[in-house]
Every structure is written in C-alpha cells, then in structure tokens.
Design an enzyme around this catalytic site. Sequence first.
Site, PDB file in Angstrom:
ATOM      1  N   TYR A 174       0.811  -1.211   0.040  1.00 34.40           N
ATOM      2  CA  TYR A 174      -0.021  -0.174  -0.093  1.00 34.40           C
ATOM      3  C   TYR A 174       0.941   1.222   0.129  1.00 34.40           C
ATOM      4  CZ  TYR A 174      -3.929   3.229   1.707  1.00 34.40           C
ATOM      5  OH  TYR A 174      -4.547   4.332   1.895  1.00 34.40           O
ATOM      6  N   LYS A 202      -1.798  -1.756  -3.801  1.00 32.78           N
ATOM      7  CA  LYS A 202      -2.726  -0.414  -3.839  1.00 32.78           C
ATOM      8  C   LYS A 202      -2.017   0.723  -4.074  1.00 32.78           C
ATOM      9  CE  LYS A 202      -6.093   2.526  -1.803  1.00 32.78           C
ATOM     10  NZ  LYS A 202      -6.562   3.024  -0.212  1.00 32.78           N
TER      11      LYS A 202
END
Length: 333
Positions: A174, A202
């Site tokens: 992330y 992500k």
Amino acid sequence: MAFSTLLTSSLRPALAALHWAAPRQCRGLSTPQGSEPSFNLGGIFPPLTTPFSPTQEVDYAQLEGNLRRYASIPFRGLVVLGSNGEYPYLASHEKVEVVSCVRRALPRERLLLAGSGCESTQATIELTVSMAEAGADVALVVTPCYYRGAMTTAALVHHYTEVGDASPIPVVLYSVPANTGLDLPMEAVITLAQHPNIIGIKDSGGDITRMGLMVHKTRQEDFQVLAGSASFLLASYAVGASGGVCALANVLGDPLCQLDHLCCKGQWQEARDLQHRLIEPNMAVTRRFGIPGLKKAMEWFGYYGGPCRAPLAPLSPAQVEELRSTFNANGWL
C-alpha cells in the site's frame, strides 16, 4: 427522484450479472491471456469508514447497518482499516474487533482486505497474524514512514519480505504518499512482486505512467495493481490495473461498479462520460474535505457517516454546502 437513484435502479440487473464470476473477462485490461492470477483482485473495493458514536466510540451496530446496505452492490470485496477507516486512531483491540465484525457480516465469496501496516516490522507481523485470525483474506500493508529518510529501497524490501514470509494470508502493498510522504520505489515493487505471498499493490499516488510501468514490469509475476482513487480509475484500467480501492465507493458504489464493468467490456465512450462525472465528487471527499467530507456525503445516500475521531474536525456549514454543490453539479443529488 435523484439521478443517482435512477442510475442505481437501472444498473442493478447488469451489475448483478457480474456477481463474482472469476476470473473476470476484461478486454485488454487485466492479466494477459493464459496467466490468470491465482488470487483475483479484479473489481471495486470500498475502503470502509469506521462509524463512531457521538462519544467517539466504535459503533458496531451502525457498521453492520452500512454493511447490509452495501450487500446489494456488486463489490469484489471490502477494505477495512485503510486510511479512510481512521486506522491510526484505533486501538489494536478495536482494529481486530472491526475486522471480526465485518467478516461475520460478509459473504465468504467477497474478499476482506484488512490494514495491518505498522511502523516496525515486528508489530506489522503481529497485527497481520491477528487480522488473519479475525477473518481477513488479505493484509493491506502501508509503507512505514515515521523515519522516512531511512526507508530506502533495501529497507522497504527487507520489511515487506519479512512480512510476506510470516503472514498466513496474502499481502498487498500500500503506497499512499499523500499521507506518508513516501512513494514505494519502483525497484522495491518489482522485487517484491516476485515474492509468492505478495500479490499486488494499491497505489494511491495517481501517477498513471508509474502504474503502467508497474503493470509492465511485473507482467510475468502473479501480481496485480489496484488504483487507489476513483479520480483515475479509468486511466488505471487503460494501462492494465485490475481493480480499484476507491473512497468514493462508500457513497457511489453502484456507479463505480458500472465504470469497472464498462472498462472491462471496452465501452470506452460510456466509461469516459461516467468517469468525468466522478472526478469532482471524488476530489471533494478525498483531497478537499477528507474523511469528514466522505462521512457527510454518506449520509445523503442513506449510509451512516457520523463523527470522526478527534483531532479530525467536522465540516463547517459553508464546507457542507460546497460539498453538496459538488455532488449536485455532477448530477448525483
């Protein structure tokens, strides 16, 4: 009747047909033919907000109420304890209980991604194990950033490798530089994509060139790229992203699932028109007004938003009016 209500009712049959046929058939957008991912992340994931009571305690009843409303929207799954979940403001036991609550309410075919990133590798591993025990399918691990000057490519590769080795569930990287001040280096992403237990990233930075290069450089790996915002979802799909983790999906879940559907079908004109109408509302509930704005907008669409935990402050009346005008101007209210 609001335009969003009309859109939702008209899209429901088409969206229901998408309900978790895996793998998805996205023309020219996802994993190359013959190399389908072992763990399909394709689709839309709302990063859930954490409901609080007026006294700023976690309101599990309101969380369950929101989950019931989201059940009719064809999300691929849910993200719990991301940035929009006020993750830094929750105690460890609250984090685990929130994941347990969501898992109990979530059908097994829907994925549950849970934030477990901490500043130290040891704490990240411990929380990741706890999230797995609470029912998470995937751990979403944000970059450690407090000592960002020391977070070299080598340090981050070592950190994520240790977490990947120890985690009982797959790990998604992330990168959210707006919050951490740290962009996960491309070299680190390419190296970590080779780890058998690290299945994706992500990326919330919004650099489409970077996202396209990540897709290209990891194309031989079992690794997927997820867009971290609704503002650049179409562009991300165009360069090969598999799905999106989008704050706006807490508010406009059906339209975002429709955008995903249009991109997968190659209906680019319709997708572009819809994408254009989502950019300003998304910017309003992310960069402009943040989580207080997101929670306020949720209330207009039948969800519980409620207060944030201090020191996050509620919007002023003038800010609320500006937020409402943004949704009105794009035909959502």
